[in-house]
Design a protein around this motif. Structure first.
Motif, PDB file in Angstrom:
ATOM      1  N   LEU A 160    -166.319  17.338 -72.134  1.00  0.00           N
ATOM      2  CA  LEU A 160    -166.550  16.776 -70.811  1.00  0.00           C
ATOM      3  C   LEU A 160    -168.012  16.904 -70.421  1.00  0.00           C
ATOM      4  CD1 LEU A 160    -164.983  15.528 -68.372  1.00  0.00           C
ATOM      5  CD2 LEU A 160    -164.925  17.830 -67.409  1.00  0.00           C
ATOM      6  N   TYR A 161    -168.614  18.057 -70.712  1.00  0.00           N
ATOM      7  CA  TYR A 161    -170.013  18.282 -70.378  1.00  0.00           C
ATOM      8  C   TYR A 161    -170.920  17.447 -71.277  1.00  0.00           C
ATOM      9  CZ  TYR A 161    -174.303  20.752 -69.130  1.00  0.00           C
ATOM     10  OH  TYR A 161    -175.572  21.057 -68.683  1.00  0.00           O
ATOM     11  N   VAL A 162    -170.659  17.490 -72.581  1.00  0.00           N
ATOM     12  CA  VAL A 162    -171.567  16.872 -73.555  1.00  0.00           C
ATOM     13  C   VAL A 162    -171.471  15.354 -73.531  1.00  0.00           C
ATOM     14  CG1 VAL A 162    -172.061  16.670 -76.032  1.00  0.00           C
ATOM     15  CG2 VAL A 162    -171.562  18.908 -75.032  1.00  0.00           C
ATOM     16  N   LYS A 163    -170.275  14.789 -73.322  1.00  0.00           N
ATOM     17  CA  LYS A 163    -170.085  13.348 -73.460  1.00  0.00           C
ATOM     18  C   LYS A 163    -170.023  12.590 -72.140  1.00  0.00           C
ATOM     19  CE  LYS A 163    -167.621  13.985 -77.823  1.00  0.00           C
ATOM     20  NZ  LYS A 163    -166.369  13.738 -78.584  1.00  0.00           N
ATOM     21  N   LEU A 164    -169.821  13.307 -71.018  1.00  0.00           N
ATOM     22  CA  LEU A 164    -169.723  12.621 -69.728  1.00  0.00           C
ATOM     23  C   LEU A 164    -170.762  13.114 -68.724  1.00  0.00           C
ATOM     24  CD1 LEU A 164    -168.256  10.685 -67.785  1.00  0.00           C
ATOM     25  CD2 LEU A 164    -166.746  12.593 -67.196  1.00  0.00           C
ATOM     26  N   LEU A 165    -170.681  14.392 -68.382  1.00  0.00           N
ATOM     27  CA  LEU A 165    -171.512  14.902 -67.295  1.00  0.00           C
ATOM     28  C   LEU A 165    -172.997  14.888 -67.644  1.00  0.00           C
ATOM     29  CD1 LEU A 165    -169.264  17.874 -66.141  1.00  0.00           C
ATOM     30  CD2 LEU A 165    -169.389  15.566 -65.192  1.00  0.00           C
ATOM     31  N   HIS A 166    -173.335  15.392 -68.816  1.00  0.00           N
ATOM     32  CA  HIS A 166    -174.748  15.469 -69.190  1.00  0.00           C
ATOM     33  C   HIS A 166    -175.368  14.094 -69.437  1.00  0.00           C
ATOM     34  CE1 HIS A 166    -178.233  16.196 -71.905  1.00  0.00           C
ATOM     35  NE2 HIS A 166    -178.466  17.139 -71.033  1.00  0.00           N
ATOM     36  N   PRO A 167    -174.723  13.183 -70.171  1.00  0.00           N
ATOM     37  CA  PRO A 167    -175.358  11.878 -70.403  1.00  0.00           C
ATOM     38  C   PRO A 167    -175.563  11.060 -69.125  1.00  0.00           C
ATOM     39  CG  PRO A 167    -173.593  12.270 -71.989  1.00  0.00           C
ATOM     40  CD  PRO A 167    -173.484  13.346 -70.961  1.00  0.00           C
ATOM     41  N   TYR A 168    -174.689  11.244 -68.122  1.00  0.00           N
ATOM     42  CA  TYR A 168    -174.785  10.440 -66.903  1.00  0.00           C
ATOM     43  C   TYR A 168    -175.313  11.225 -65.717  1.00  0.00           C
ATOM     44  CZ  TYR A 168    -172.202   6.794 -69.334  1.00  0.00           C
ATOM     45  OH  TYR A 168    -171.827   5.827 -70.221  1.00  0.00           O
ATOM     46  N   ARG A 169    -175.891  12.389 -65.967  1.00  0.00           N
ATOM     47  CA  ARG A 169    -176.403  13.221 -64.870  1.00  0.00           C
ATOM     48  C   ARG A 169    -177.545  12.517 -64.136  1.00  0.00           C
ATOM     49  NH1 ARG A 169    -179.008  14.425 -69.341  1.00  0.00           N
ATOM     50  NH2 ARG A 169    -181.163  15.142 -69.313  1.00  0.00           N
ATOM     51  N   HIS A 170    -178.278  11.644 -64.840  1.00  0.00           N
ATOM     52  CA  HIS A 170    -179.449  10.999 -64.240  1.00  0.00           C
ATOM     53  C   HIS A 170    -179.085   9.946 -63.205  1.00  0.00           C
ATOM     54  CE1 HIS A 170    -178.174   8.446 -67.580  1.00  0.00           C
ATOM     55  NE2 HIS A 170    -178.712   7.432 -66.924  1.00  0.00           N
ATOM     56  N   ILE A 171    -177.804   9.555 -63.108  1.00  0.00           N
ATOM     57  CA  ILE A 171    -177.442   8.558 -62.100  1.00  0.00           C
ATOM     58  C   ILE A 171    -176.781   9.200 -60.880  1.00  0.00           C
ATOM     59  CG2 ILE A 171    -177.147   6.811 -63.904  1.00  0.00           C
ATOM     60  CD1 ILE A 171    -174.128   6.967 -63.373  1.00  0.00           C
ATOM     61  N   LEU A 172    -176.642  10.529 -60.867  1.00  0.00           N
ATOM     62  CA  LEU A 172    -176.087  11.184 -59.687  1.00  0.00           C
ATOM     63  C   LEU A 172    -177.101  11.137 -58.546  1.00  0.00           C
ATOM     64  CD1 LEU A 172    -174.459  14.356 -61.316  1.00  0.00           C
ATOM     65  CD2 LEU A 172    -173.343  12.213 -60.694  1.00  0.00           C
ATOM     66  N   GLY A 173    -176.618  10.950 -57.328  1.00  0.00           N
ATOM     67  CA  GLY A 173    -177.503  10.938 -56.165  1.00  0.00           C
ATOM     68  C   GLY A 173    -177.411   9.633 -55.389  1.00  0.00           C
ATOM     69  N   LEU A 174    -178.450   9.367 -54.567  1.00  0.00           N
ATOM     70  CA  LEU A 174    -178.481   8.196 -53.693  1.00  0.00           C
ATOM     71  C   LEU A 174    -179.291   7.070 -54.321  1.00  0.00           C
ATOM     72  CD1 LEU A 174    -179.022   9.673 -50.113  1.00  0.00           C
ATOM     73  CD2 LEU A 174    -176.900   8.892 -51.158  1.00  0.00           C
TER      74      LEU A 174
END
Length: 555
Positions: A160-174
């Protein structure tokens, strides 16, 4: 103490030896007893031997021959025997027990763990422990009890961390979508077991104090396979295939791969009626104003072109300063026929500014809609005079004229202060007296500076002048402070933009208003209270640069 130290396998502590040396002069001290006990224990460990071998040396060893704790050296003979009675001292991280390494690794940021796995096979094996990745998901992305559901479903916290959360962390926010003049507000968050992009919509006009409405535009998850899946949520047929592409830093785009899911059986007419009910909460027949009907239809035609692909640019919440008049942030406000719009309210030294996040064909998103001069307070008259629009215009226009005179003096390089000092040195009349006279001419109206007036009471009566139109007639009847400001008005297509004087009214921590004198219109703004994570600006410089870029997008 020596016996305790020996049984623990660490030898005598330094404190014990210092006490022993300190008490050597006392023949009846406890150190002699400790030394005697040490000899007895040493003899028991060394066996019944004579005085010639290493065991004999242990029996007669003094404090200087004892093993040092943490030294990493083990002496031969008795010291070796004593060290063997306790656990060996670790020389590096690799010597630590696995359960302790798990605790240490779980404290590290997830971005550093791949490098840790490269050190040795032991670390790589330990980093497969679910506890480490579960903690990273919780602390970095706020995931909690949902992780157990993923693990039961066969998806590990590590995946979950390696394949979802970390790769898409840069789009979190406003983010602000690029929808021409209309703009918008997108908040990408970790929501349960998904990453969801929520489009924030203002309340239905004119209920400015109602909560924001949310509509999901896309989501990313790992339910169906062991890799992240992007789904488009636009339309009325449920989730369908989509894609997310990172264009460049602080910018990404979404694409729908099945736009047929956006179409409705009744064609464009049914789509328009559904959109109108969601956007305005009413039918077109209920909107009697012909100009408003044209604006609404124009917005539907324009925005529906972006149902298959959208580009988003990152935006930040304004930094908070101790001297701020109120907490900066996002507010929703009334804008006449254009309905409710979202603005970002921020402080910049002696000015407060409201920048549009949503816009309209007249003043598009990204433009500076309000600019308030905090050095120009306006003291309101009594309620009877407040109802007179001419009285309010005279107050604000007095401040406006004074600002123009000061700007002209600065342009000519003959400011009142410099001129007064020069003439005063020559014994002539002081220009400062002329400036004071100008102030006195409007002292009963504008009272522009704190040096010439006392602060208004914490709450003073407030009423809109007769003839000023307000979309929301339920507005506060008391205010804290008022300031001179300017509002941006323009023709259709952002033609002939002009800043016109008006009155900024601070009601409380969560509400303020602005009276557009030229338009004879009143806008009421109410704070957006949603919790927006991953949205704060790193510093004021980045925030200022973002505002500058926002204006250039739609200029």
């Amino acid at each position: 103490m020596a016996v305790c130290a020996r049984l623990c396998g660490v030898g005598q502590s330094r404190r014990c030896r210092r006490r022993q040396r300190h008490n050597q002069q006392d023949p009846g001290s406890d150190s002699d007893m400790d030394e005697e006990e040490e000899r007895i224990v040493g003899q028991r460990q060394g066996g019944d031997v004579g005085g010639g071998g290493p065991e004999s040396a242990v029996a007669t060893a003094g404090p200087s021959d004892a093993c040092e704790y943490g030294s990493g050296h083990v002496n031969r003979g008795g010291c070796a025997d004593r060290a063997s009675t306790g656990p060996p001292h670790p020389q590096s991280l690799t010597d630590l027990p696995p359960e302790l390494l798990v605790e240490i690794f779980s404290l590290l940021p997830g971005t550093t763990l791949p490098n840790v796995a490269l050190i040795c096979k032991k670390f790589k094996q330990i980093l497969n422990t679910e506890t480490i990745w579960r903690r990273r998901c919780m602390e970095e992305f706020g995931m909690k009890e949902d992780l157990r559901k993923m693990e039961v479903g066969g998806v590990s916290s590590r995946d979950l961390y390696v394949k979802l959360l970390h790769p898409y962390r840069h789009i979190l926010g406003l983010w602000q979508p690029d929808i021409g003049p209309y703009g918008g507000l997108l908040n990408v968050v970790v929501d349960g077991l998904f990453i969801i992009g929520w489009m924030y919509l203002p309340p239905h006009d004119p209920r400015v104090e109602d909560p924001m409405r949310r509509r999901p535009l896309f989501r990313i998850h790992m339910w169906e396979s062991n890799k992240a899946t992007v789904e488009c949520m636009y339309g009325h047929k449920g989730p369908h295939k989509g894609d997310i592409q990172t264009v460049k830093k602080d910018e990404f785009s979404t694409k729908c791969n099945q736009t047929d899911h956006h179409r409705m059986p009744g064609g464009r007419q049914e789509e328009f009626r559904t959109w109108l009910e969601e956007e305005w909460g009413r039918t077109l027949e209920e909107i009697f104003h012909e100009h408003m009907q044209e604006l609404i239809l124009m917005k539907f035609i324009y925005t529906s072109q972006y149902d298959n692909c959208l580009t988003y640019r990152r935006i930040y919440l304004p930094p908070v300063m101790p001297s701020d008049l109120l907490q900066p942030g996002l507010f929703k406000g009334t804008y006449g026929s254009h309905g409710l719009e979202i603005v970002m309210f921020s402080f910049h030294g002696t000015s407060a500014r409201a920048t549009k996040l949503t816009g309209d064909p007249n003043v598009p998103a990204g433009q500076l809609t309000l600019d308030v001069d905090l050095n120009r307070p306006v003291v309101l008259p009594d309620l009877e005079h407040q109802r007179n629009i001419e009285e309010l215009s005279r107050l604000v226009q007095g401040v406006h004229d004074e600002i123009q005179r000061e700007a002209e003096q600065q342009a000519k390089g003959t400011s009142a202060t410099v001129k007064g000092v020069a003439e005063g040195a020559c014994g002539g009349p002081s220009a400062a007296e002329g400036v004071e006279a100008d102030h006195g001419a409007c002292s009963d109206s504008c009272q522009p500076g704190p040096s010439t007036t006392t602060d208004p009471p914490e709450a003073q009566p407030f009423v809109l002048p007769l003839g000023v139109m307000a979309r929301n007639e339920v507005y506060p009847r008391t205010c804290r402070k008022c300031f001179y400001g300017t509002g941006l008005i323009a023709g259709h297509g952002f033609t002939s933009p002009e800043r016109t004087p008006g009155l900024f009214v601070l009601f409380d921590e969560d509400r303020f208003g602005f009276i557009w004198l030229e338009l004879k219109s009143f806008s009421l703004y109410s704070r957006l209270t949603d919790n927006l994570a991953h949205a704060h600006a790193p510093n004021m410089e980045r925030f200022e640069a973002m505002l500058h870029n926002m204006q250039s997008w739609t200029s």
